[in-house]
Design a protein around this motif. Structure first.
Motif, PDB file in Angstrom:
ATOM      1  N   VAL A 313       0.843  -1.205   0.000  1.00  7.25           N
ATOM      2  CA  VAL A 313       0.000   0.000   0.000  1.00  7.25           C
ATOM      3  C   VAL A 313       0.873   1.248   0.000  1.00  7.25           C
ATOM      4  O   VAL A 313       0.614   2.202  -0.742  1.00  7.25           O
ATOM      5  N   GLN A 314       1.926   1.228   0.828  1.00 10.51           N
ATOM      6  CA  GLN A 314       2.786   2.404   0.910  1.00 10.51           C
ATOM      7  C   GLN A 314       3.483   2.691  -0.413  1.00 10.51           C
ATOM      8  O   GLN A 314       3.596   3.848  -0.828  1.00 10.51           O
ATOM      9  N   LYS A 315       3.948   1.663  -1.072  1.00  8.84           N
ATOM     10  CA  LYS A 315       4.605   1.864  -2.366  1.00  8.84           C
ATOM     11  C   LYS A 315       3.645   2.454  -3.387  1.00  8.84           C
ATOM     12  O   LYS A 315       4.064   3.111  -4.350  1.00  8.84           O
ATOM     13  N   GLY A 316       2.332   2.204  -3.160  1.00  2.00           N
ATOM     14  CA  GLY A 316       1.339   2.804  -4.053  1.00  2.00           C
ATOM     15  C   GLY A 316       1.271   4.307  -3.936  1.00  2.00           C
ATOM     16  O   GLY A 316       0.784   4.993  -4.852  1.00  2.00           O
ATOM     17  N   PHE A 317       1.748   4.861  -2.782  1.00  2.00           N
ATOM     18  CA  PHE A 317       1.799   6.315  -2.634  1.00  2.00           C
ATOM     19  C   PHE A 317       2.963   6.931  -3.420  1.00  2.00           C
ATOM     20  O   PHE A 317       2.965   8.139  -3.675  1.00  2.00           O
ATOM     21  N   LEU A 318       3.959   6.140  -3.770  1.00  2.00           N
ATOM     22  CA  LEU A 318       5.186   6.652  -4.379  1.00  2.00           C
ATOM     23  C   LEU A 318       5.158   6.450  -5.895  1.00  2.00           C
ATOM     24  O   LEU A 318       4.555   5.494  -6.389  1.00  2.00           O
ATOM     25  N   PRO A 319       5.808   7.320  -6.617  1.00  2.00           N
ATOM     26  CA  PRO A 319       5.824   7.172  -8.088  1.00  2.00           C
ATOM     27  C   PRO A 319       6.612   5.932  -8.512  1.00  2.00           C
ATOM     28  O   PRO A 319       7.640   5.599  -7.911  1.00  2.00           O
ATOM     29  N   THR A 320       6.121   5.267  -9.511  1.00  2.34           N
ATOM     30  CA  THR A 320       6.815   4.067 -10.000  1.00  2.34           C
ATOM     31  C   THR A 320       7.845   4.406 -11.064  1.00  2.34           C
ATOM     32  O   THR A 320       8.894   3.765 -11.148  1.00  2.34           O
ATOM     33  N   ASP A 321       7.568   5.420 -11.885  1.00  2.00           N
ATOM     34  CA  ASP A 321       8.473   5.795 -12.979  1.00  2.00           C
ATOM     35  C   ASP A 321       8.875   7.264 -12.827  1.00  2.00           C
ATOM     36  O   ASP A 321       8.086   8.094 -12.356  1.00  2.00           O
ATOM     37  N   PRO A 322      10.087   7.598 -13.236  1.00  2.11           N
ATOM     38  CA  PRO A 322      10.507   9.007 -13.211  1.00  2.11           C
ATOM     39  C   PRO A 322       9.733   9.804 -14.262  1.00  2.11           C
ATOM     40  O   PRO A 322       9.237   9.249 -15.245  1.00  2.11           O
ATOM     41  N   PRO A 323       9.603  11.103 -14.061  1.00  2.26           N
ATOM     42  CA  PRO A 323       8.849  11.905 -15.043  1.00  2.26           C
ATOM     43  C   PRO A 323       9.579  11.988 -16.375  1.00  2.26           C
ATOM     44  O   PRO A 323      10.817  11.918 -16.438  1.00  2.26           O
ATOM     45  N   SER A 324       8.815  12.121 -17.422  1.00  2.00           N
ATOM     46  CA  SER A 324       9.372  12.271 -18.778  1.00  2.00           C
ATOM     47  C   SER A 324       9.160  13.723 -19.218  1.00  2.00           C
ATOM     48  O   SER A 324       8.051  14.141 -19.565  1.00  2.00           O
ATOM     49  N   ILE A 325      10.258  14.505 -19.130  1.00  5.08           N
ATOM     50  CA  ILE A 325      10.197  15.932 -19.460  1.00  5.08           C
ATOM     51  C   ILE A 325      11.311  16.238 -20.461  1.00  5.08           C
ATOM     52  O   ILE A 325      12.455  15.801 -20.298  1.00  5.08           O
ATOM     53  N   GLU A 326      10.962  17.009 -21.459  1.00  5.25           N
ATOM     54  CA  GLU A 326      11.946  17.365 -22.491  1.00  5.25           C
ATOM     55  C   GLU A 326      13.111  18.141 -21.872  1.00  5.25           C
ATOM     56  O   GLU A 326      12.919  19.021 -21.041  1.00  5.25           O
ATOM     57  N   ARG A 327      14.327  17.759 -22.251  1.00  7.91           N
ATOM     58  CA  ARG A 327      15.584  18.382 -21.840  1.00  7.91           C
ATOM     59  C   ARG A 327      16.010  18.028 -20.407  1.00  7.91           C
ATOM     60  O   ARG A 327      16.967  18.579 -19.907  1.00  7.91           O
ATOM     61  N   TYR A 328      15.296  17.067 -19.757  1.00  8.41           N
ATOM     62  CA  TYR A 328      15.688  16.686 -18.396  1.00  8.41           C
ATOM     63  C   TYR A 328      15.655  15.156 -18.264  1.00  8.41           C
ATOM     64  O   TYR A 328      14.819  14.467 -18.893  1.00  8.41           O
ATOM     65  N   GLN A 329      16.575  14.634 -17.477  1.00  7.00           N
ATOM     66  CA  GLN A 329      16.618  13.205 -17.152  1.00  7.00           C
ATOM     67  C   GLN A 329      16.480  13.041 -15.632  1.00  7.00           C
ATOM     68  O   GLN A 329      17.027  13.835 -14.851  1.00  7.00           O
ATOM     69  N   PHE A 330      15.775  11.954 -15.218  1.00  4.88           N
ATOM     70  CA  PHE A 330      15.513  11.735 -13.790  1.00  4.88           C
ATOM     71  C   PHE A 330      15.860  10.298 -13.381  1.00  4.88           C
ATOM     72  O   PHE A 330      15.772   9.357 -14.184  1.00  4.88           O
ATOM     73  N   PHE A 331      16.258  10.173 -12.135  1.00  3.97           N
ATOM     74  CA  PHE A 331      16.466   8.857 -11.502  1.00  3.97           C
ATOM     75  C   PHE A 331      16.007   8.963 -10.043  1.00  3.97           C
ATOM     76  O   PHE A 331      16.229   9.985  -9.381  1.00  3.97           O
ATOM     77  N   HIS A 332      15.343   7.900  -9.554  1.00  2.02           N
ATOM     78  CA  HIS A 332      14.993   7.879  -8.124  1.00  2.02           C
ATOM     79  C   HIS A 332      15.152   6.468  -7.561  1.00  2.02           C
ATOM     80  O   HIS A 332      15.108   5.473  -8.298  1.00  2.02           O
ATOM     81  N   TYR A 333      15.301   6.412  -6.240  1.00  2.89           N
ATOM     82  CA  TYR A 333      15.493   5.126  -5.545  1.00  2.89           C
ATOM     83  C   TYR A 333      14.902   5.261  -4.134  1.00  2.89           C
ATOM     84  O   TYR A 333      15.062   6.297  -3.481  1.00  2.89           O
ATOM     85  N   TYR A 334      14.227   4.193  -3.691  1.00  2.00           N
ATOM     86  CA  TYR A 334      13.645   4.192  -2.329  1.00  2.00           C
ATOM     87  C   TYR A 334      13.826   2.804  -1.718  1.00  2.00           C
ATOM     88  O   TYR A 334      13.552   1.791  -2.366  1.00  2.00           O
ATOM     89  N   GLU A 335      14.290   2.754  -0.486  1.00  2.00           N
ATOM     90  CA  GLU A 335      14.436   1.491   0.232  1.00  2.00           C
ATOM     91  C   GLU A 335      14.159   1.736   1.725  1.00  2.00           C
ATOM     92  O   GLU A 335      14.895   2.500   2.369  1.00  2.00           O
TER      93      GLU A 335
END
Length: 545
Positions: A313-335
């Motif tokens: 349930v908690q993981k459902g509160f968090l984004p699964t994929d990084p945003p897709s925005i022109e001219r920007y790259q994203f990475f995230h990690y949660y443990e």
């Protein structure tokens, strides 16, 4: 009279009113402690012979039923007053003293109730149980104990078997100590007849002595036993003879007791009865201990399954994929350090090509922190819609959390808004580690808006939050993290700290995903053998051009 000082005594009811009691002025004097001063009277009014209780402490019984109001006596009725038993005969010339199997006719305030039941002859002094019958019952108890680990099912069967071994037992109880509260709880009880239905609880005085001393107790007459003279329940319920054996565990101490009572002074428990009960209690103690271990294992498995569900349930509160925005790259990690954690991060798309990037860290870990994290998740989106600036949104969050969350909890949080048209980043920080900006031209790593950082959410909500703005050039890289990264420790309890993180970012790759994985690998390598002590959240993003 069937029992008493003179069981052969015949009492003639000659007067119209005959008072029975302990007081010397009564017509029939019974000098016994369980008999009240004026216990009952017999009335002859021309329509019949009536027995009426006079508000005695222990009650008056006819054919094993406690009378209320007047009862019409009939030939061969059995009476009990205190510890004395009688048979009522309509004529002294009759010689057959066998009691009738009949309940008495009640006459009370003009109403009449008539019912019948089969009863046993109470005149026998003691019923012996053959040794083979005792052995069979004990084997039956052992078999029942071995068939199930559910105490609610097996404990009543123990009492059922004990009543076969001890026909003199009127009341039986299995009392266990609650492992959490320490309270004594009656887990099973048994009554031989309806006349003892009001006896709803065993004597705590006896139980506490048996458990504290870990010694079995035999009392031939508990009502006059000096060890229990302060126990009102023993007096009130006419406990005449009693055996009580503690359930003792080598690991947990006294778990509870098995207690049997008789209210008939003629059928006392003997030493051999206590020895038999001790044997049963020893076997039962092992079964109780095993059942408690089983209950603990089942409860732990249930909690484990609930935590697995909570994690999903908690993981459902968090984004699964990084945003897709022109001219920007994203990475995230949660443990999370445990099944559920108190870190929170999210990306929220706003109007005018803006993206909110937020990361929060609830004080503490586990379920309480996870619940507060869920509350934070619900508030962040609404706060950004209500307040256009990061500082205003944090102030709104501060007020809402103060209103709905316990005062001893607080949250560190960094809230940023990326303007993709102007390539600027607005930052407001509530007591969180400052984000780190690596400039593309020099690879220098700088903390962002560290001077504007305020108090964590929930500490002083009336204090407004500040914000700062920074321009993002092509190739610039931003790292936002929780203190689970910098406060990871090694076997010597040395912290990973911010300086090592800065060094890793300076020398790391420019790709956000590659840099994020390099940071995590370095943190895990640093803390190898120590294990993760806090939730770890990491966000890296870069302007491409």
């Amino acid at each position: 009279m069937l029992t008493g000082d003179d069981p052969s005594q015949q009492i003639d009811l000659l007067g119209k009113v005959m008072v029975i009691g302990r007081h010397p002025d009564c017509d029939v004097v019974l000098e016994y402690g369980a008999v009240s001063r004026q216990h009952a009277h017999v009335v002859q009014d021309g329509t019949g012979i009536w027995l009426e209780d006079l508000g005695s402490r222990n009650g008056t019984f006819v054919n094993d039923h406690k009378i209320e109001g007047r009862y019409a006596l009939q030939d061969k009725d059995r009476l009990q007053i205190g510890d004395c038993h009688f048979v009522f005969r309509e004529s002294s010339e009759l010689t057959d003293d066998t009691p009738a199997d009949r309940e008495p006719v009640e006459v009370s305030r003009g109403s009449t109730i008539l019912s019948t039941m089969d009863v046993l002859d109470p005149s026998s002094i003691r019923i012996e149980v053959k040794p083979e019958a005792k052995l069979r019952a004990i084997l039956e108890i052992s078999n029942n104990l071995g068939q199930t680990l559910e105490l609610d099912k097996v404990l009543p069967k123990i009492l059922e078997s004990l009543f076969k071994i001890f026909p003199q037992a009127d009341n039986g109880y299995v009392v266990l100590k609650d492992p959490v509260s320490g309270q004594l709880v009656t887990k099973a009880d048994r009554k031989r007849s309806a006349r003892y239905a009001e006896r709803s609880a065993p004597s705590r005085t006896i139980i506490q002595q048996a458990m504290s001393t870990r010694q079995a107790i035999l009392s031939s007459d508990a009502a006059t036993d000096s060890r229990f003279e302060s126990s009102q329940s023993i007096v009130d319920f006419q406990i005449r003879s009693m055996i009580c054996a503690p359930l003792v565990s080598q690991e947990s101490g006294s778990l509870g007791v098995i207690q049997l009572e008789t209210c008939d002074i003629r059928r006392q428990f003997q030493q051999e009865d206590l020895d038999t009960l001790i044997s049963v209690a020893s076997t039962a103690a092992v079964a109780v201990e095993n059942a408690k271990l089983h209950e603990t294992a089942v409860e732990q498995e249930r909690l484990k399954q609930e935590l697995v569900f909570a994690e999903e349930v908690q993981k459902g509160f968090l984004p699964t994929d990084p945003p897709s925005i022109e001219r920007y790259q994203f990475f995230h990690y949660y443990e999370a350090a445990k099944e559920v954690g108190g870190d929170y991060y999210d990306y929220i798309h706003l109007p005018d090509q803006k993206l909110a990037i937020t990361l929060g860290d609830v004080a503490g870990k586990g379920v309480p922190a996870a619940l507060l994290m869920a509350r934070l998740s619900a508030l962040v989106g609404y706060s950004l819609l209500s307040e256009p600036s990061p500082a205003g949104a944090l102030s709104y969050l501060d007020q809402e959390l103060d209103r709905t969350v316990h005062q001893h909890h607080f949250v560190t949080c960094v809230l940023t808004i990326l303007d993709c048209d102007s390539d600027t980043l607005l930052i407001s920080n509530a007591g969180h580690p400052a984000p780190l900006l690596r400039k593309s031209q020099t690879n220098e790593v700088l903390p962002v808006a560290d001077k504007e950082s305020g108090l964590p959410l929930g500490v002083m909500p009336s204090l407004p939050h500040q914000q700062a703005s920074v321009s993002i050039d092509p190739g610039d890289l931003i790292t936002i993290f929780s203190d689970g990264v910098t406060e990871a420790s090694d076997m010597s309890d040395e912290l990973y700290d911010t300086s090592r993180l800065i060094a890793q970012i300076e020398s790391g790759p420019s790709d956000p995903e590659a840099l994020g994985n390099a940071i995590l690998e370095d943190v895990h390598r640093f803390s190898i053998g120590k294990g993760q002590s806090d939730d770890i959240t990491l966000i890296c993003f870069r302007r491409i051009k």
